[in-house]
Write an enzyme that holds these catalytic residues in place. Structure first.
Site, PDB file in Angstrom:
ATOM      1  N   ARG A 104     -83.298 -24.045   1.513  1.00  0.00           N
ATOM      2  CA  ARG A 104     -84.435 -24.818   2.982  1.00  0.00           C
ATOM      3  C   ARG A 104     -83.928 -24.327   4.061  1.00  0.00           C
ATOM      4  O   ARG A 104     -84.839 -24.214   5.540  1.00  0.00           O
ATOM      5  CB  ARG A 104     -84.508 -26.389   2.590  1.00  0.00           C
ATOM      6  CG  ARG A 104     -84.712 -26.511   1.603  1.00  0.00           C
ATOM      7  CD  ARG A 104     -84.541 -28.313   1.630  1.00  0.00           C
ATOM      8  NE  ARG A 104     -85.452 -28.767  -0.094  1.00  0.00           N
ATOM      9  CZ  ARG A 104     -84.921 -30.092  -0.550  1.00  0.00           C
ATOM     10  NH1 ARG A 104     -84.374 -30.490  -0.323  1.00  0.00           N
ATOM     11  NH2 ARG A 104     -85.845 -30.363  -1.299  1.00  0.00           N
ATOM     12  N   TYR A 122     -93.046 -23.894  -0.173  1.00  0.00           N
ATOM     13  CA  TYR A 122     -91.609 -24.096  -2.073  1.00  0.00           C
ATOM     14  C   TYR A 122     -90.544 -24.847  -0.777  1.00  0.00           C
ATOM     15  O   TYR A 122     -90.020 -24.785   0.607  1.00  0.00           O
ATOM     16  CB  TYR A 122     -91.783 -22.374  -1.612  1.00  0.00           C
ATOM     17  CG  TYR A 122     -90.982 -21.275  -1.133  1.00  0.00           C
ATOM     18  CD1 TYR A 122     -90.831 -21.519   0.227  1.00  0.00           C
ATOM     19  CD2 TYR A 122     -91.887 -19.977  -1.584  1.00  0.00           C
ATOM     20  CE1 TYR A 122     -90.537 -20.293   1.064  1.00  0.00           C
ATOM     21  CE2 TYR A 122     -91.304 -18.747  -0.560  1.00  0.00           C
ATOM     22  CZ  TYR A 122     -90.571 -18.941   0.685  1.00  0.00           C
ATOM     23  OH  TYR A 122     -89.978 -17.857   1.398  1.00  0.00           O
ATOM     24  N   GLU A 123     -89.344 -24.215  -1.918  1.00  0.00           N
ATOM     25  CA  GLU A 123     -87.987 -24.917  -1.827  1.00  0.00           C
ATOM     26  C   GLU A 123     -88.442 -26.623  -1.068  1.00  0.00           C
ATOM     27  O   GLU A 123     -87.845 -27.324  -0.704  1.00  0.00           O
ATOM     28  CB  GLU A 123     -87.081 -24.538  -0.572  1.00  0.00           C
ATOM     29  CG  GLU A 123     -87.348 -22.948  -0.887  1.00  0.00           C
ATOM     30  CD  GLU A 123     -86.248 -23.079  -2.440  1.00  0.00           C
ATOM     31  OE1 GLU A 123     -85.499 -23.585  -3.130  1.00  0.00           O
ATOM     32  OE2 GLU A 123     -86.468 -21.831  -2.686  1.00  0.00           O
ATOM     33  N   GLY A 124     -89.304 -27.131  -1.347  1.00  0.00           N
ATOM     34  CA  GLY A 124     -89.756 -29.016  -1.364  1.00  0.00           C
ATOM     35  C   GLY A 124     -90.884 -28.430  -0.457  1.00  0.00           C
ATOM     36  O   GLY A 124     -90.246 -27.977   1.256  1.00  0.00           O
ATOM     37  N   GLN A 140     -89.678 -32.773   3.058  1.00  0.00           N
ATOM     38  CA  GLN A 140     -88.686 -33.069   3.299  1.00  0.00           C
ATOM     39  C   GLN A 140     -88.535 -33.796   4.687  1.00  0.00           C
ATOM     40  O   GLN A 140     -87.017 -34.728   5.055  1.00  0.00           O
ATOM     41  CB  GLN A 140     -89.024 -31.665   4.518  1.00  0.00           C
ATOM     42  CG  GLN A 140     -89.219 -30.127   3.991  1.00  0.00           C
ATOM     43  CD  GLN A 140     -87.719 -29.746   2.431  1.00  0.00           C
ATOM     44  OE1 GLN A 140     -86.763 -30.160   3.264  1.00  0.00           O
ATOM     45  NE2 GLN A 140     -88.286 -29.540   1.543  1.00  0.00           N
TER      46      GLN A 140
END
Length: 601
Positions: A296, A440-442, A447
């Protein structure tokens, strides 16, 4: 054709003067990062990225990756040779532990390299980037045998790594995964299932790919509490470290994406592939989050990097393109028209970009230093403080950084007018590549909820209160300095808006959790605005100190102070507007029933 030049002068200012990396020389690893060494890393990595990686960015986007009949994947022309140069130069080893072949340099210098790589060629950067994340998880949770078997060649980039979370039916809700891990008599597990959106899942850059895979063992709870993590190599590794048989994992297809075409985003099919558990059974999600948190921060850097390269090209275009006359009269009467750089609306977009990119660079490098301090600060209390602050900043860097990075990239495309919409100028690629970083990555909504639902209330709000205290003390000190007083007062007002928004959540979110969900995005942006404002206060303070003496680079430091004033004038007021939005709560947002959203027949 678009160009890129690494912003090495700005980076040296941050590393040597604002962060003062040399002052941490008493900590492990920092003793090697003398100003001469840091400058060499900054300059040489910038040169490598500009000369080797950037020229492949547009051609890689146009060519993309190719899946072959046997399931193998060929990367675009020149990528294999560039990756070989990257590996041979040892760039991937920079901030990795010496125990397994790394150079042991501070993570903050690794963040410098990440930005430059991603600006030059984001798709390329994802191959070593995912590898770094996998290395982090194995260092934290792997057995000694696993570390010795995989880490040396992953750190050297002879092998790369991936993270396998998402499945066709579930993304963020990982408790729904169906991939199975059946225990075998030899202590291994047979992994069966399908994973999608696997960046760098298959390629021709390295001899082996080490997949970290989330799966469920028989009888495991049908929730996130039943997830385990497994290391599954593409090619099995013999006891002597040599490569053995091909494992039961194959690329079923490559996703057709909006951007990052030169990175092979794969559907991976596991058919009884041999894997080994990493860490404890049913504790895989915690292990994977180590990798995800590292990723992230890297994605937040991608938001900065695409804004930076788009900004560089927009400035060059605005200085060259002639159209119309300055509102105050012809700037260059002898020419048929003035450069579009003279127009206030173009200048607005360029100043917004300059203020964001330089402020965001300061924020990401400060975060890199905090990564180091969580492991290497002298006392346990200092390590815990750094870790809490880093945890608070991570969703802000990822979420706000990529939201604004995409916005800046599109505004830089706007500077080009119609030419920005034509592929040959390259601005479209920066916009398309920047877009994935919000997802992506959440996703950035995730977040925001991580920040507001988990990080703010954690340990009774200790981390956010520590942040408020630190920022308040720096602002108070700056208010006593006549040169910084006005900027500090504006930042103080924005910080007050963040504090009021925090209090509003405390008073209203328990009564109606939707109030938190409705305001989380706004809060994340408020904190992004304030934290970058704090970075600008620090930079302005340092620039003022240098200008008080003698310097050969007066224009650089004067520009820092002018840009800091612009940020305080034009960015900070948004914190108040966002606070007012947040305080309206969720009632009007959630009032309509589902049927009201349906298109009329």
């Amino acid at each position: 054709m678009p160009t890129y030049k690494a912003p090495t002068r700005d980076t040296r200012f941050l590393i040597n003067e604002v962060l003062d990396l040399a002052s941490y020389g008493n900590l492990p690893g920092f003793e090697m990062a003398t100003p001469d060494v840091s400058d060499a890393v900054i300059d040489e990595s910038g040169k490598f990225c500009a000369e080797v990686l950037a020229p492949l960015n547009q051609s890689g986007d146009q060519e993309g990756c190719t899946r072959n009949d046997d399931g193998s994947v060929t990367t675009p022309k020149g990528f294999k040779q560039a990756f070989d140069q990257f590996r041979e130069a040892g760039w991937g080893t920079l901030a990795q532990p010496e125990e397994f072949g790394g150079q042991g340099m501070p993570h903050v210098l690794g963040f410098v390299l990440e930005e430059y790589i991603s600006s030059a060629n984001q798709a390329f950067g994802m191959y070593p980037g995912l590898t770094h994340g996998a290395i982090s998880a194995l260092i934290a949770k792997g057995s000694q045998e696993q570390k010795e078997k995989y880490l040396p060649k992953m750190i050297s980039n002879e092998w790369t790594g991936t993270m396998n979370l998402t499945e066709p039916h579930c993304g963020t809700d990982l408790g729904m995964i169906r991939t199975k891990a059946e225990p075998q008599a030899d202590g291994s597990y047979a992994i069966t299932g399908t994973k999608i959106f696997i960046s760098a899942g298959e390629h021709d850059l390295a001899d082996n790919i080490i997949h970290l895979v989330l799966a469920k063992t028989p009888g495991a709870p049908d929730s996130t509490k039943g997830i385990s993590l497994f290391v599954v190599p593409k090619v099995l590794v013999n006891d002597d470290g040599s490569l053995g048989e091909r494992n039961g994992v194959v690329c079923g297809s490559i996703e057709h994406k909006m951007g990052i075409h030169a990175n092979s985003t794969c559907v991976l099919n596991y058919d009884g592939a041999k894997g080994w558990m990493v860490g404890e059974e049913n504790k895989g999600l915690a292990a994977m989050f180590i990798m995800m948190n590292a990723a992230r921060l890297g994605v937040g850097i991608q938001g900065l990097s695409q804004a930076e390269v788009a900004y560089q090209n927009a400035v060059a275009y605005a200085l060259d393109r002639r159209q119309g006359r300055a509102l105050t009269g012809p700037a260059e009467p002898e020419a048929q028209a003035d450069p579009i750089f003279v127009h206030p609306d173009v200048r607005r977009m360029l100043m917004d970009a300059k203020a964001f990119t330089e402020g965001m660079r300061a924020l990401t490098l400060w975060a890199g230093l905090l990564v180091d301090l969580t492991h290497k600060a002298q006392t346990e209390e200092e390590r815990e403080e750094a870790d809490a602050l880093l945890g608070l900043l991570t969703p802000v860097i990822k979420g706000y950084g990529t939201d604004k990075g995409y916005e800046i990239a599109t505004n830089m495309q706007q500077v080009f007018g119609g030419h920005g919409y034509i592929e040959e100028w390259g601005m479209s690629q920066f916009v398309r590549d920047a877009r994935i970083a919000q997802i992506y990555e959440g996703t950035n909504g995730v977040q925001a909820m991580d920040l507001c639902g988990r990080k703010l209330p954690s340990k009774g709000g200790a981390a956010i209160q520590a942040f408020f205290k630190m920022a308040g003390e720096e602002i108070a000190a700056a208010k006593s300095d006549e040169g910084l007083k006005e900027m500090a007062e504006k930042l103080e007002k924005a910080l007050g808006d963040q504090q009021a928004a925090t209090m509003w959540f405390m008073q209203n979110a328990m009564r109606n959790p939707n109030h938190l969900g409705a305001g989380a995005h706004h809060y994340m942006h408020i904190m992004g605005i304030v934290t970058i404002g704090l970075m600008w206060l620090r930079m302005a303070k340092k620039a003022q100190e240098v200008l008080a003496g003698s310097t050969e680079d007066k224009a650089f430091y004067e520009a820092k102070i002018a840009t800091a004033r612009y940020y305080m004038d034009r960015y900070l007021p948004d914190a108040g507007a966002l606070r007012r939005k947040l305080e309206t709560g969720a009632d009007s947002m959630m009032a309509l029933g589902e049927e009201a959203f349906a298109t009329a027949a």
